[in-house]
Design a protein around this motif. Sequence first.
Motif, mmCIF file in Angstrom:
data_model
loop_
_atom_site.group_PDB
_atom_site.id
_atom_site.type_symbol
_atom_site.label_atom_id
_atom_site.label_comp_id
_atom_site.label_asym_id
_atom_site.label_seq_id
_atom_site.Cartn_x
_atom_site.Cartn_y
_atom_site.Cartn_z
ATOM 1 N N CYS A 175 0.557 -1.111 0.161
ATOM 2 C CA CYS A 175 -0.042 -0.153 -0.001
ATOM 3 C C CYS A 175 1.172 1.241 -0.146
ATOM 4 N N PRO A 176 -0.044 2.526 -0.269
ATOM 5 C CA PRO A 176 1.540 3.663 -0.170
ATOM 6 C C PRO A 176 1.671 3.823 0.724
ATOM 7 N N THR A 177 2.667 4.090 1.243
ATOM 8 C CA THR A 177 3.250 3.594 2.566
ATOM 9 C C THR A 177 4.882 5.098 2.764
ATOM 10 N N SER A 178 4.946 5.722 4.028
ATOM 11 C CA SER A 178 6.148 6.475 3.913
ATOM 12 C C SER A 178 6.270 6.861 5.291
ATOM 13 N N MET A 179 7.134 7.246 6.123
ATOM 14 C CA MET A 179 7.928 7.061 7.522
ATOM 15 C C MET A 179 8.512 8.894 8.083
ATOM 16 N N PHE A 180 7.965 9.165 9.538
ATOM 17 C CA PHE A 180 8.547 10.021 9.499
ATOM 18 C C PHE A 180 9.538 9.526 10.801
ATOM 19 N N PHE A 181 10.407 10.983 10.799
ATOM 20 C CA PHE A 181 11.584 10.536 11.404
ATOM 21 C C PHE A 181 12.143 11.291 12.989
ATOM 22 N N VAL A 182 12.538 10.988 13.854
ATOM 23 C CA VAL A 182 12.671 12.144 15.365
ATOM 24 C C VAL A 182 13.958 11.919 15.146
ATOM 25 N N PRO A 183 14.947 13.011 15.797
ATOM 26 C CA PRO A 183 16.740 12.694 16.194
ATOM 27 C C PRO A 183 16.849 11.167 17.066
ATOM 28 N N SER A 184 17.789 11.029 17.098
ATOM 29 C CA SER A 184 18.474 9.883 17.805
ATOM 30 C C SER A 184 19.443 10.609 19.216
ATOM 31 N N HIS A 185 19.926 10.643 19.883
ATOM 32 C CA HIS A 185 20.763 11.582 20.466
ATOM 33 C C HIS A 185 22.389 10.826 20.389
ATOM 34 N N THR A 198 15.714 10.238 23.059
ATOM 35 C CA THR A 198 15.456 11.757 22.006
ATOM 36 C C THR A 198 14.771 12.324 23.743
ATOM 37 N N ASP A 199 14.723 14.024 22.710
ATOM 38 C CA ASP A 199 14.846 14.992 23.949
ATOM 39 C C ASP A 199 12.945 14.636 23.899
ATOM 40 N N PRO A 200 12.020 14.353 24.810
ATOM 41 C CA PRO A 200 10.924 14.388 24.893
ATOM 42 C C PRO A 200 10.169 15.092 24.031
#
Length: 427
Positions: free
Chosen positions: A369-379, A390-392
Amino acid sequence: MLNSAGVQLAGNINPQRLMARLAQLAEFGALANGGVNRQALSAEELDARAWLIDWAFALGCEVLTDDCANLFIRRAGREDLPPVVTGSHIDTQPCGGNLDGCYGVIAGMECLSALVQANITTLRPIEVAIWMNEEGSRFSPGAMGSSAFVQPQRLSDYLNNQDAQGVTLQQALAECHQRFPHLPRRATIPMAAFVELHIEQGPVLEQANQPLAVVQGIQGVRWYQVSCLGQSAHAGTTPMADRKDAMSLARQRVAQLEKQAATLPADQLRLTFGRWEVEPNAINTIASRATFTLDFRHADPAVLAQFDGWMQQLAADNVVVECVFSHQPVAFNPQLLAQQYACVQALQIDAATLTSGAFHDAMHLASHCPTSMFFVPSHNGISHNPAEYTDPQYLYLGAKALACCLTELANQPIGVTHEHPHLSCLL
């Protein structure tokens, strides 16, 4: 153009509740050093599943499973259309952190909690998927659950795979299904979209001082094993010119590959020589055999093909080259990416653009299916480690972006067009 529901739901994301739930999940398999050992279908993981199932029922959601023990927590929509799905995994490395996979699951559950709190009902159902054995630390290969969901015939190939104690996947699945006999099972269903929220597991976002990334796709990979053959002989009596030293030959081949790889742009290049085995592995004996593995990753299929050509050039009578795993790059859905950008813009969140160097369940869902991702930073880029952090505030922003995106997608009467990515997996 966004409707108000997506932004409204983002405003109902509760950062304190998000962090509290992450801490609760981390108690299952908690280690004294602050990490967690919660491997796929272990007692600790089954207990965590029970906690998630209870939470889902408290929210008024339906919980389903399948033959591969994937979990699907479903909040009904106004119409029974293909659902918009998020989620990730809750299994960990033997000494893992508290965010890898877990953040995507808990953030998805926080989105469902916010929907209930705001009394928002979407057109389509929204589901949180918990994929079985993404890490591959107990059973190999990784991403078993998502790959078997997309291609159910794979499950029969996995059933006899054993963990270190000799327990088969089939036995572990049976224990899981016996633990939760009340959960309805379902076969693979069409999904309108899959959006996975994850920590980056690398240093790029932190170094760029960016709180979020819209992920364009996942790098392709080649795993090779190279065996260099020589002849054992005495280290003190054999002249250098008369030696057939397998270790020296292996070092030459590695230097050759490193020199060739150095001609490629460094920003997307990933080349790792991982495992070495030397025979007879004695201090005073010339090596008769030296075997090493290498992991090569790149986002460009042409570069991967070029690397395959280099590997074939290594082969000789005394050098055996074997490709043990190959996966083409995955390009995420352009319409989904546009929706993500619209959401972060509406929420006034700065977002970078990244390509994932790590595997994720989204890699397999992209062919379904149509797929994607978000990333948040890793210290410090640290993951698979108790120091994973990861900062809250970034965890909160990621959950807000996810909530907005899920709501917008779930209110679209016509699903996102699925443009099949270039995807090939040899297992």
